[in-house]
Write a protein that holds these residues in place. Structure first.
Motif, PDB file in Angstrom:
ATOM      1  N   SER A 159       6.534   3.840   7.224  1.00 50.41           N
ATOM      2  CA  SER A 159       7.222   2.925   7.641  1.00 50.41           C
ATOM      3  C   SER A 159       6.577   1.804   8.106  1.00 50.41           C
ATOM      4  O   SER A 159       6.812   0.604   7.663  1.00 50.41           O
ATOM      5  CB  SER A 159       8.123   3.317   9.054  1.00 50.41           C
ATOM      6  N   ALA A 160       5.314   2.021   8.611  1.00 53.92           N
ATOM      7  CA  ALA A 160       4.446   0.601   8.868  1.00 53.92           C
ATOM      8  C   ALA A 160       3.992   0.110   7.564  1.00 53.92           C
ATOM      9  O   ALA A 160       3.753  -1.234   7.358  1.00 53.92           O
ATOM     10  CB  ALA A 160       3.301   0.999   9.629  1.00 53.92           C
ATOM     11  N   TYR A 161       3.743   1.151   6.485  1.00 54.51           N
ATOM     12  CA  TYR A 161       3.045   0.528   5.124  1.00 54.51           C
ATOM     13  C   TYR A 161       4.431  -0.114   4.459  1.00 54.51           C
ATOM     14  O   TYR A 161       4.197  -1.200   3.805  1.00 54.51           O
ATOM     15  CB  TYR A 161       2.763   1.601   4.538  1.00 54.51           C
ATOM     16  N   THR A 162       5.543   0.121   4.528  1.00 52.40           N
ATOM     17  CA  THR A 162       6.923  -0.413   4.050  1.00 52.40           C
ATOM     18  C   THR A 162       6.904  -1.833   4.583  1.00 52.40           C
ATOM     19  O   THR A 162       7.200  -2.802   3.874  1.00 52.40           O
ATOM     20  CB  THR A 162       8.043   0.328   4.289  1.00 52.40           C
ATOM     21  N   ASP A 163       6.798  -1.922   5.898  1.00 49.87           N
ATOM     22  CA  ASP A 163       6.919  -3.308   6.316  1.00 49.87           C
ATOM     23  C   ASP A 163       5.731  -4.335   5.686  1.00 49.87           C
ATOM     24  O   ASP A 163       6.052  -5.453   5.397  1.00 49.87           O
ATOM     25  CB  ASP A 163       6.514  -3.299   7.972  1.00 49.87           C
ATOM     26  N   TRP A 164       4.448  -3.845   5.612  1.00 50.05           N
ATOM     27  CA  TRP A 164       3.515  -4.393   4.959  1.00 50.05           C
ATOM     28  C   TRP A 164       3.775  -4.758   3.375  1.00 50.05           C
ATOM     29  O   TRP A 164       3.542  -5.809   3.077  1.00 50.05           O
ATOM     30  CB  TRP A 164       2.103  -3.514   5.175  1.00 50.05           C
ATOM     31  N   LYS A 165       4.218  -3.683   2.738  1.00 47.67           N
ATOM     32  CA  LYS A 165       4.501  -4.061   1.465  1.00 47.67           C
ATOM     33  C   LYS A 165       5.816  -5.119   1.198  1.00 47.67           C
ATOM     34  O   LYS A 165       5.766  -5.870   0.354  1.00 47.67           O
ATOM     35  CB  LYS A 165       5.066  -2.647   0.698  1.00 47.67           C
ATOM     36  N   ILE A 166       6.754  -5.220   2.166  1.00 47.29           N
ATOM     37  CA  ILE A 166       7.779  -6.076   2.368  1.00 47.29           C
ATOM     38  C   ILE A 166       7.132  -7.573   2.424  1.00 47.29           C
ATOM     39  O   ILE A 166       7.654  -8.451   1.811  1.00 47.29           O
ATOM     40  CB  ILE A 166       8.762  -5.652   3.245  1.00 47.29           C
ATOM     41  N   LEU A 193       9.276  17.324  -9.561  1.00 47.36           N
ATOM     42  CA  LEU A 193       8.977  16.227  -8.701  1.00 47.36           C
ATOM     43  C   LEU A 193       7.817  16.853  -7.717  1.00 47.36           C
ATOM     44  O   LEU A 193       7.769  18.268  -7.770  1.00 47.36           O
ATOM     45  CB  LEU A 193      10.116  16.185  -7.708  1.00 47.36           C
ATOM     46  N   PHE A 194       6.909  16.137  -7.081  1.00 44.81           N
ATOM     47  CA  PHE A 194       5.910  16.797  -6.486  1.00 44.81           C
ATOM     48  C   PHE A 194       6.599  17.373  -4.910  1.00 44.81           C
ATOM     49  O   PHE A 194       5.913  18.245  -4.431  1.00 44.81           O
ATOM     50  CB  PHE A 194       5.061  15.599  -6.135  1.00 44.81           C
ATOM     51  N   LEU A 195       7.539  16.612  -4.452  1.00 49.36           N
ATOM     52  CA  LEU A 195       8.357  17.000  -3.213  1.00 49.36           C
ATOM     53  C   LEU A 195       9.379  17.532  -3.635  1.00 49.36           C
ATOM     54  O   LEU A 195      10.187  16.873  -4.403  1.00 49.36           O
ATOM     55  CB  LEU A 195       8.402  15.679  -2.366  1.00 49.36           C
ATOM     56  N   PRO A 196      10.103  18.304  -2.716  1.00 49.32           N
ATOM     57  CA  PRO A 196      11.507  18.900  -2.872  1.00 49.32           C
ATOM     58  C   PRO A 196      12.161  17.923  -2.634  1.00 49.32           C
ATOM     59  O   PRO A 196      12.131  16.868  -1.855  1.00 49.32           O
ATOM     60  CB  PRO A 196      11.780  19.785  -1.715  1.00 49.32           C
ATOM     61  N   PRO A 197      13.330  17.506  -3.353  1.00 51.30           N
ATOM     62  CA  PRO A 197      14.254  16.464  -3.382  1.00 51.30           C
ATOM     63  C   PRO A 197      14.746  16.413  -1.927  1.00 51.30           C
ATOM     64  O   PRO A 197      14.794  14.898  -1.416  1.00 51.30           O
ATOM     65  CB  PRO A 197      15.531  16.874  -4.303  1.00 51.30           C
ATOM     66  N   ARG A 198      14.989  17.306  -1.074  1.00 57.11           N
ATOM     67  CA  ARG A 198      15.356  17.325   0.264  1.00 57.11           C
ATOM     68  C   ARG A 198      14.402  16.529   1.027  1.00 57.11           C
ATOM     69  O   ARG A 198      14.822  15.270   1.706  1.00 57.11           O
ATOM     70  CB  ARG A 198      15.614  18.523   1.004  1.00 57.11           C
ATOM     71  N   VAL A 199      13.044  16.583   0.856  1.00 57.20           N
ATOM     72  CA  VAL A 199      12.147  15.876   1.605  1.00 57.20           C
ATOM     73  C   VAL A 199      11.964  14.575   1.104  1.00 57.20           C
ATOM     74  O   VAL A 199      11.820  13.704   1.731  1.00 57.20           O
ATOM     75  CB  VAL A 199      10.604  16.581   1.545  1.00 57.20           C
ATOM     76  N   TRP A 200      11.941  14.296  -0.331  1.00 58.56           N
ATOM     77  CA  TRP A 200      12.157  12.866  -0.685  1.00 58.56           C
ATOM     78  C   TRP A 200      12.977  12.220  -0.162  1.00 58.56           C
ATOM     79  O   TRP A 200      12.776  11.020   0.317  1.00 58.56           O
ATOM     80  CB  TRP A 200      12.138  13.079  -2.275  1.00 58.56           C
ATOM     81  N   ARG A 201      14.281  12.874   0.031  1.00 58.45           N
ATOM     82  CA  ARG A 201      15.334  12.018   0.433  1.00 58.45           C
ATOM     83  C   ARG A 201      15.245  11.747   2.163  1.00 58.45           C
ATOM     84  O   ARG A 201      15.596  10.595   2.320  1.00 58.45           O
ATOM     85  CB  ARG A 201      16.560  12.819   0.327  1.00 58.45           C
ATOM     86  N   GLU A 202      14.666  12.559   2.715  1.00 59.58           N
ATOM     87  CA  GLU A 202      14.644  12.386   4.239  1.00 59.58           C
ATOM     88  C   GLU A 202      13.521  11.444   4.573  1.00 59.58           C
ATOM     89  O   GLU A 202      13.636  10.631   5.299  1.00 59.58           O
ATOM     90  CB  GLU A 202      14.356  13.861   4.824  1.00 59.58           C
ATOM     91  N   ILE A 203      12.556  11.411   3.696  1.00 57.29           N
ATOM     92  CA  ILE A 203      11.089  10.351   4.109  1.00 57.29           C
ATOM     93  C   ILE A 203      11.030   9.270   3.221  1.00 57.29           C
ATOM     94  O   ILE A 203      11.040   8.039   3.528  1.00 57.29           O
ATOM     95  CB  ILE A 203      10.082  11.380   4.264  1.00 57.29           C
ATOM     96  N   LEU A 204      11.260   9.461   2.078  1.00 58.15           N
ATOM     97  CA  LEU A 204      10.856   8.279   1.046  1.00 58.15           C
ATOM     98  C   LEU A 204      12.264   7.429   0.622  1.00 58.15           C
ATOM     99  O   LEU A 204      11.793   6.569   0.489  1.00 58.15           O
ATOM    100  CB  LEU A 204      10.311   8.859  -0.130  1.00 58.15           C
ATOM    101  N   LYS A 205      13.360   8.299   0.850  1.00 56.57           N
ATOM    102  CA  LYS A 205      14.289   7.395   0.360  1.00 56.57           C
ATOM    103  C   LYS A 205      14.840   6.134   1.315  1.00 56.57           C
ATOM    104  O   LYS A 205      14.985   5.173   0.712  1.00 56.57           O
ATOM    105  CB  LYS A 205      15.416   8.367   0.020  1.00 56.57           C
ATOM    106  N   PRO A 206      15.068   6.448   2.434  1.00 60.97           N
ATOM    107  CA  PRO A 206      15.262   5.426   3.504  1.00 60.97           C
ATOM    108  C   PRO A 206      14.114   4.251   3.399  1.00 60.97           C
ATOM    109  O   PRO A 206      14.582   3.069   3.442  1.00 60.97           O
ATOM    110  CB  PRO A 206      15.575   5.963   4.712  1.00 60.97           C
ATOM    111  N   LEU A 207      12.996   4.482   3.152  1.00 59.19           N
ATOM    112  CA  LEU A 207      12.001   3.670   3.290  1.00 59.19           C
ATOM    113  C   LEU A 207      11.957   2.633   1.941  1.00 59.19           C
ATOM    114  O   LEU A 207      11.807   1.502   1.953  1.00 59.19           O
ATOM    115  CB  LEU A 207      10.506   4.335   3.618  1.00 59.19           C
TER     116      LEU A 207
END
Length: 338
Positions: A159-166, A193-207
């Motif tokens: 999330s902190a990295y997302t702020d930086w990228k924005i 996928l490297f991550l299960p779709p559930r994990v991708w959606r929980e962490i990477l998707k919203p960011l």
């Protein structure tokens, strides 16, 4: 006469696209604006741009990069103590975010007279997406474990990295005024996928939705490079604001992706690079493969033939393939688009 850029935009908008052929006719081909600070460029280190044969080069994040002479690109060295983040629960202790204040964009702005904005799409690159950032900072194995075992800390870090990228995207848009921003984040291998779709959606998707949402709010097209299998999350790509999936490989079911996304996701790829990008490949092999893939996927009307890797490694491949895209594309355009 409609310009190559406008033809590409018609594909993005799903607005009766017609153009077929060499995709580079619609793209400004400068991969990164000269003068872009090294920590915004995944191929650069504190010593400058990494080149083949160099090793042990740190970047502004503290990641050590190696580019052996026999390898196609640079990779992070995260063995042992070379990992930047050694404990995800204490990630704040191991590095500082590079400052984005008072950057010098003089060299980038000096490009303006040479840029063909009327005929070609201007793309700014936003390298090292969230997933690639995570495994560069802590190693692939630790990253995968932390996504599963320490999801809260991984989310806070990213999330902190997302702020930086924005913020970095904001500066790129303000100073370079691109038509599109290309994010680079390989989410899988050629087959899963490297991550299960559930994990991708929980962490990477919203960011990612926050990141791509900002870019879209500025009226800029979202291109996401991901040259791997990612079919399981193709509808998620649409939901988070990705306009173009650059890098789609034939290991994905491309017609199914077109059907699932309803034409809202432009696919940019379709070629199988290991089949044509190797030492000693012949012109005949390259041209035959390009024709085969175009015949198979162009009739979907939502794929522009392109190298999933952005650029081939070996001599002759780009020239032969692009020439065949032009020649065979002219035939297909009449058959598919009328």
């Amino acid at each position: 006469m409609i310009t190559p850029k406008e033809q590409f935009l018609k594909h993005v908008r799903n607005d009766n696209p017609e153009w077929m052929g060499d995709p580079f006719t619609c793209l400004n081909t400068q991969p990164t604006p000269p003068g872009l600070p090294y920590f915004l460029d995944a191929t650069a280190t504190v010593h400058g741009r990494a080149t083949k044969g160099q090793v042990n080069l740190p970047d502004a994040w503290g990641v050590i990069w190696d580019w052996p002479a026999d390898q196609p690109g640079a990779t992070p060295d995260t063995a042992g103590d070379k990992k930047v983040i050694k404990d995800i629960t204490r990630w704040r202790e191991f590095f500082e975010f590079p400052s984005l204040d008072n950057l010098d964009w003089t060299a980038t702005k000096a490009l303006e007279p040479s840029i063909d904005r009327e005929n070609k799409l201007l793309i700014a690159h936003s390298p090292r997406g969230l997933f690639e950032f995570s495994h560069a900072m802590m190693g692939f194995e630790d990253a995968l474990e932390n996504y599963l075992l320490e999801p809260d800390d991984m989310y806070e870090l990213l999330s902190a990295y997302t702020d930086w990228k924005i913020k970095a995207a904001e500066l790129s848009i303000d100073n370079f005024k691109p038509d599109a921003i290309s994010n680079h984040d390989d989410w899988g291998s050629k087959h899963q996928l490297f991550l299960p779709p559930r994990v991708w959606r929980e962490i990477l998707k919203p960011l990612n939705e926050r990141f791509f949402g900002y870019i879209k709010s500025r009226g800029v097209i979202n291109i996401n490079h991901c040259d791997c299998y990612a079919q399981d999350i193709c509808t998620d790509m649409v939901e988070i604001g990705i306009d173009v999936w650059q890098g789609v490989t034939p290991q994905n079911d491309i017609p199914a992706i077109v059907s699932e996304t309803g034409g809202e996701l432009l696919l940019f790829g379709g070629l199988d690079m290991p089949s044509i990008d190797y030492p000693g490949v012949t012109e005949e092999v390259v041209r035959a493969h390009v024709r085969e893939m175009m015949d198979k996927y162009v009739p979907t009307k939502h794929l522009i033939p392109m190298f999933p890797s952005w650029m081939p490694l070996y001599p002759g491949v780009k020239e032969w393939a692009c020439d065949e895209m032009d020649k065979h594309g002219a035939v297909l355009a009449k058959q598919v688009f009328g």
